[in-house]
Design an enzyme around this catalytic site. Structure first.
Site, PDB file in Angstrom:
ATOM      1  N   CYS A   1      58.502 -15.081 -22.317  1.00 15.20           N
ATOM      2  CA  CYS A   1      57.483 -14.654 -23.294  1.00 15.20           C
ATOM      3  C   CYS A   1      57.768 -15.183 -24.702  1.00 15.20           C
ATOM      4  O   CYS A   1      57.497 -16.329 -25.012  1.00 15.20           O
ATOM      5  CB  CYS A   1      57.347 -13.125 -23.263  1.00 15.20           C
ATOM      6  SG  CYS A   1      55.791 -12.528 -23.992  1.00 15.20           S
TER       7      CYS A   1
ATOM      8  N   LYS B   1      66.215 -13.087 -21.777  1.00 12.09           N
ATOM      9  CA  LYS B   1      65.338 -13.368 -22.925  1.00 12.09           C
ATOM     10  C   LYS B   1      66.181 -13.508 -24.185  1.00 12.09           C
ATOM     11  O   LYS B   1      67.051 -12.671 -24.463  1.00 12.09           O
ATOM     12  CB  LYS B   1      64.319 -12.237 -23.074  1.00 12.09           C
ATOM     13  CG  LYS B   1      63.218 -12.487 -24.096  1.00 12.09           C
ATOM     14  CD  LYS B   1      62.193 -11.357 -24.026  1.00 12.09           C
ATOM     15  CE  LYS B   1      61.013 -11.556 -24.951  1.00 12.09           C
ATOM     16  NZ  LYS B   1      60.001 -10.470 -24.800  1.00 12.09           N
TER      17      LYS B   1
ATOM     18  N   GLU C   1      56.772 -10.649 -16.890  1.00  7.09           N
ATOM     19  CA  GLU C   1      57.909 -10.079 -17.616  1.00  7.09           C
ATOM     20  C   GLU C   1      58.154  -8.615 -17.234  1.00  7.09           C
ATOM     21  O   GLU C   1      57.219  -7.810 -17.233  1.00  7.09           O
ATOM     22  CB  GLU C   1      57.638 -10.191 -19.125  1.00  7.09           C
ATOM     23  CG  GLU C   1      58.744  -9.664 -20.010  1.00  7.09           C
ATOM     24  CD  GLU C   1      58.457  -9.864 -21.497  1.00  7.09           C
ATOM     25  OE1 GLU C   1      59.383  -9.684 -22.295  1.00  7.09           O
ATOM     26  OE2 GLU C   1      57.301 -10.209 -21.843  1.00  7.09           O
TER      27      GLU C   1
END
Length: 557
Positions: free
Chosen positions: A154, A118, A49
């Site tokens: 994530c 994200k 990430e």
């Protein structure tokens, strides 16, 4: 399962240590990893990430100049992929439509081939991504060589929604870039979440995590691959960098990762120790200090801090200084020398009597007629702090401070004295845990530690009663409850946030719990001025627990 695979794919996973803000350095590291992956036969290499920026970038990512630097690095890396080598899946901040996103970017055939944002931005504990990033739309899979790859970032896997969307839109496997920090409970939590997503989606899952220290956070790596039947196919070690090639086969019922190396993970006290070493090493290295200096008192905290420093940096970059006063015992002098000798690091003795008595003389007119008290005790600590900071100024080494979480909780520390320093590897360890880690280290050390094998902390340091030695015959237990009791109460107040009444109901003395809770609240102003240190618990002071300094709320027992 059918008898033969229909197709195959070679994917390299890069579990590496980026540096926040070092865009050029992170790009160079990524290029080296891609070359390594190419030599292994990879068709795709995946990074973690926000790799190109370093994670977490915090408010740095809001700077337009930083955003441009990251974008230019990604475009330069994309151009590299025109060479016919592996494609790249890498994390980067990405501005689109005037909004800033936490993105995963596919680089292929010399271009930026796909971008996904994200969705679920964490906003708890050490995370506050909602203040810097916009949440992305629900993503679809990325097509790559005829494979539909889901790339949740994530936090996106910590609830079912994003994975459900990817599954419904045709994803065939899940490749997850992570910046997931270490805490003691993290392995069970990650495994449970990953298994839940595999069960719900029926898809294999690769969880790729960075390994690094960034200020208070330590990222432990520990990347892994689960197949759709929930079996563990690959496990990378924690606290170590790796570029690992994996082989995937497409069967009639879906993709499967061929079983590879499954490294054992450090857990419990061993993982805590390794996290403290990595956090200290990266803080020193990434901030370009030549080494560290610390006060070696003959006590257990400084002994453990010195050992961690040597394990992190090597003996030649650690300078230990004994700063005796008239209350320093011969036992402490002998124990401190024993630690330094066992570690093989530089050791100097700098008596502080002239400094302390000089300060007392200066203050004598103002203090006339008043009895000696903790003020004079603190002069000793502050003289030591001033001397260590002077050594730091003169030679450039960073001061390591050595207070533990029990002391930081109760205020059993002196501002501008023993709290002086740039970084504290023990900050999130209770005193009872310090004892355990000393015993552990005498019989074990991490694989990448630079210190010596065997006993490095004399047994007498572990068994003798702890003392600050600021007055005659002083012991910690004169001012504090036994550490076994104190730490049990503190863990319930800090990590569990239990009401005082609930702690008392477990059998703890009501007056003692009230006293500890009062000390905890009053010491907030000290903690705000303390050096950063490694987070290992679920709730550290700083990123996780941020109480107001001015605060009159008190619980009734």
């Amino acid at each position: 399962m059918s008898s033969a695979p229909v197709d195959q794919l070679f994917i390299a996973f890069a579990q590496l240590n980026p540096v926040v803000g070092d865009v050029a350095g992170n790009l160079a590291k990524a290029r080296d990893a891609r070359a390594d992956a190419a030599s292994q036969g990879a068709e795709l290499i995946m990074f973690t990430e926000l790799f190109i920026a370093g994670y977490p970038p915090e408010d740095l990512v809001l700077k337009p100049a930083f955003q441009r630097a990251c974008r230019e690095a990604i475009e330069a890396f994309a151009a590299d992929t025109a060479d016919g080598g592996p494609a790249v899946l890498i994390g980067a901040p990405w501005v689109d439509g005037g909004k800033l996103y936490n993105a995963a970017v596919l680089l292929e055939d010399g271009r930026v081939a796909a971008v996904r944002f994200k969705v679920d931005l964490p906003n708890y504990g050490p995370f506050d991504e909602k203040r810097v990033f916009a949440a992305g739309p629900m993503p679809g899979p990325i097509p790559f060589k005829g494979v539909r790859i889901g790339v949740p970032v994530c936090e996106d896997i910590w609830s079912a929604d994003v994975i459900e969307c990817l599954s419904e839109t045709g994803a065939e496997m899940l490749l997850i870039p992570n910046g997931s920090p270490y805490r003691r409970t993290v392995y069970e939590e990650r495994t449970n979440v990953a298994v839940a997503r595999v069960v719900e989606s029926g898809l294999p899952l690769a969880y790729i995590n960075q390994v690094s220290g960034q200020d208070e956070l330590v990222f432990d790596g520990g990347s892994f691959v689960l197949n759709a039947d929930r079996t563990l196919a690959v496990q990378l070690p924690n606290f170590q960098e790796r570029v690992r090639l994996t082989r995937w086969e497409r069967w009639a019922d879906g993709w499967r990762c061929e079983e590879g190396a499954r490294a054992p993970l450090l857990e419990g006290d061993e993982a805590d120790y390794a996290a403290c070493v990595l956090g200290l090493r990266d803080y020193v290295e990434k901030n370009r200090f030549p080494g560290v200096v610390l006060g070696l008192s003959g006590g257990i905290d400084s002994a453990l801090a010195a050992t961690m420093a040597v394990d992190a940096l090597g003996k030649d970059r650690v300078h230990c200084v004994m700063l005796p006063y008239r209350f320093t015992s011969n036992e402490s002098l002998s124990d401190a020398a024993g630690v330094a000798e066992a570690l093989g690091c530089r050791y100097d003795i700098v008596p502080i009597v002239d400094a302390v008595e000089g300060l007392e003389q200066v203050m004598a007119p103002l203090f006339a007629g008043r009895a000696r008290d903790v003020t004079e005790e603190n002069l000793q600590s502050r003289a030591r702090g001033t001397i260590l900071m002077s050594i730091s100024n003169k030679f450039g080494a960073m001061v390591v401070t050595t207070g533990n979480k029990s002391e930081m909780s109760t205020g059993y520390a002196t501002l501008y004295g023993d709290m002086n320093g740039g970084y504290n590897p023990l900050k999130d360890l209770y005193k009872t845990e310090v004892f355990r880690l000393c015993t552990l280290r005498n019989g074990w050390k991490p694989a990448n530690a630079l210190g010596p094998d065997g006993v490095v902390i004399p047994e007498n340091i572990i068994t003798k009663p702890p003392t600050a030695e600021l007055r005659e015959n002083q012991k910690d237990q004169d001012s504090l409850p036994p550490y076994e009791v104190l730490d049990a109460i503190l863990e319930r107040l800090v990590e569990q946030e239990l009401p005082v009444s609930a702690i008392v109901s477990e059998g703890f003395d009501a007056a003692l719990v009230a006293r500890v809770e009062r000390m905890l609240n009053l010491a907030e102003y000290k903690r705000r001025q303390a050096a950063p240190g490694v987070k290992v618990t679920t709730r550290n002071f700083g990123r996780d627990r941020r109480y107001p300094i001015t605060n009159r709320f008190r619980e009734s027992v």
